[in-house]
Write an enzyme that holds these catalytic residues in place. Sequence first.
Site, PDB file in Angstrom:
ATOM      1  N   CYS A   1       0.834  -1.208   0.000  1.00 31.73           N
ATOM      2  CA  CYS A   1       0.000   0.000   0.000  1.00 31.73           C
ATOM      3  C   CYS A   1       0.869   1.258   0.000  1.00 31.73           C
ATOM      4  O   CYS A   1       1.989   1.242   0.516  1.00 31.73           O
ATOM      5  CB  CYS A   1      -0.915   0.011   1.222  1.00 31.73           C
ATOM      6  SG  CYS A   1      -2.225  -1.221   1.074  1.00 31.73           S
TER       7      CYS A   1
ATOM      8  N   CYS B   1      -3.385   0.153  -3.461  1.00 29.36           N
ATOM      9  CA  CYS B   1      -4.162   0.423  -2.252  1.00 29.36           C
ATOM     10  C   CYS B   1      -3.535   1.584  -1.477  1.00 29.36           C
ATOM     11  O   CYS B   1      -2.382   1.949  -1.718  1.00 29.36           O
ATOM     12  CB  CYS B   1      -4.268  -0.827  -1.379  1.00 29.36           C
ATOM     13  SG  CYS B   1      -2.696  -1.552  -0.939  1.00 29.36           S
TER      14      CYS B   1
HETATM   15  C1  LIG Z   1      -0.556   4.703   3.873  1.00 32.65           C
HETATM   16  O1  LIG Z   1      -0.632   6.105   4.087  1.00 32.65           O
HETATM   17  C2  LIG Z   1      -1.640   6.466   5.015  1.00 32.65           C
HETATM   18  C3  LIG Z   1      -1.681   7.983   5.088  1.00 32.65           C
HETATM   19  O2  LIG Z   1      -1.052   8.601   4.045  1.00 32.65           O
HETATM   20  C4  LIG Z   1      -1.341   5.876   6.374  1.00 32.65           C
HETATM   21  O3  LIG Z   1      -2.387   6.184   7.272  1.00 32.65           O
HETATM   22  C5  LIG Z   1      -1.237   4.364   6.226  1.00 32.65           C
HETATM   23  O4  LIG Z   1      -0.854   3.788   7.464  1.00 32.65           O
HETATM   24  C6  LIG Z   1      -0.213   3.990   5.146  1.00 32.65           C
HETATM   25  N1  LIG Z   1      -0.234   2.557   4.962  1.00 32.65           N
HETATM   26  C7  LIG Z   1       0.882   1.838   4.954  1.00 32.65           C
HETATM   27  C8  LIG Z   1       0.699   0.367   4.757  1.00 32.65           C
HETATM   28  O5  LIG Z   1       2.004   2.324   5.071  1.00 32.65           O
END
Ligand SMILES: *[C@@H]1O[C@H](CO)[C@@H](O)[C@H](O)[C@H]1NC(C)=O
Length: 304
Positions: A120, A200
């Site tokens: 993601c 994602c």
């Molecule tokens: C992706 O980014 C969002 C905010 O930009 C954050 O809340 C989330 O934890 C991140 N996900 C990962 C898997 O790093």
Amino acid sequence: MPVQNSSPTIWCRRLILPGVIVLLVTAVVVVVVLAVINPEQKTTTGTLRWKGKGTTPNLKEVILGRCYNYITIVNPELSSKDCHNIWMRLLSAFMYKHPCSMREEDYYPLMNMARHSIPCNKSLFWSKTNNLVHRYTKANHDFITLEDTLLGYIADDITWCGSSDLGINYNSCPKRNECESNPSSMYWKMASKMFAEAACGTVQVMLNGSIDNGAFRNDSIFGSVEILNLNPDKVSAVQVWLMHDIEGPQSESCTGQSIQMLKSILENRKINVTCKENYRPVQLLQCASNPNHATCRLCPYVTQ
Ligand SMILES: *[C@@H]1O[C@H](CO)[C@@H](O)[C@H](O)[C@H]1NC(C)=O
Ligand SMILES: *[C@@H]1O[C@H](CO)[C@@H](O)[C@H](O)[C@H]1NC(C)=O
Ligand SMILES: *[C@@H]1O[C@H](CO)[C@@H](O)[C@H](O)[C@H]1NC(C)=O
Ligand SMILES: *[C@@H]1O[C@H](CO)[C@@H](O)[C@H](O)[C@H]1NC(C)=O
């Protein structure tokens, strides 16, 4: 007495002239009939002739080499992928087929075998920024473009297409404007769709704000395939990095018409959009080749 006119020369002329005419007429008729029966242009070997570059020489070695390099060096987490089978599935998707008759199903076995997940917040899409975006992902491993996935990596910048008699056409392949369902266009369309479906979190897209007819175009791969296949249940937001060439022109800003069109398409699909002009980490790469430009100084607004 009149001279007998059966001398050998005259006798020959009488026979040869009509003979030549008959031969010529026959040849013309044969050529015309062949052209009518078979309007597609063929080379002497009978292979179709297209406007695009032919299949990349040593295609097998190039694909296998890139695949093993990818699963060994670039992304060792994928070391269990079977490169030999990936090659066989690519080959059987197009070999001996007319290069304008590719169907999506032809690539399903290959796509299923080569697909892998993407963490993601790491997906980076692009349109008209090919050079800059890949300089960026080479320098910064936080982001992944399609060309940094296995399917994109093995096929980047190469061509392939089939020929119904020889199997593979190394001389020429159809361009997109000759037929849309050619092997390369179909491959990139499907690989792009899979790349978008896998995204994602927050995803990025690097667009070119220095082109005349709009940074976002709905007939690009990004506009016609990728944004339509982002899954709103998985993708929370799209962040646009709108890059201008250091020397300009600044044809479009974040409030520009095409960016507004992109926003409305994505917001209709319940995906938020933010836009940044000249995202600094990317701009610093542009500055590497233009260090003395005003925007590249440490304090850009201080003139010396
Ligand atoms: C992706 O980014 C969002 C905010 O930009 C954050 O809340 C989330 O934890 C991140 N996900 C990962 C898997 O790093
Ligand atoms: C924008 O597109 C032009 C024309 O294709 C190209 O020369 C330029 O390098 C691109 N700029 C960026 C930032 O990718
Ligand atoms: C793409 O945008 C043009 C206007 O720039 C519009 O006329 C056309 O209908 C759009 N095509 C699609 C598929 O949305
Ligand atoms: C999207 O934007 C709306 C309004 O700007 C905001 O309320 C919402 O929290 C945003 N959603 C996400 C996932 O960032």
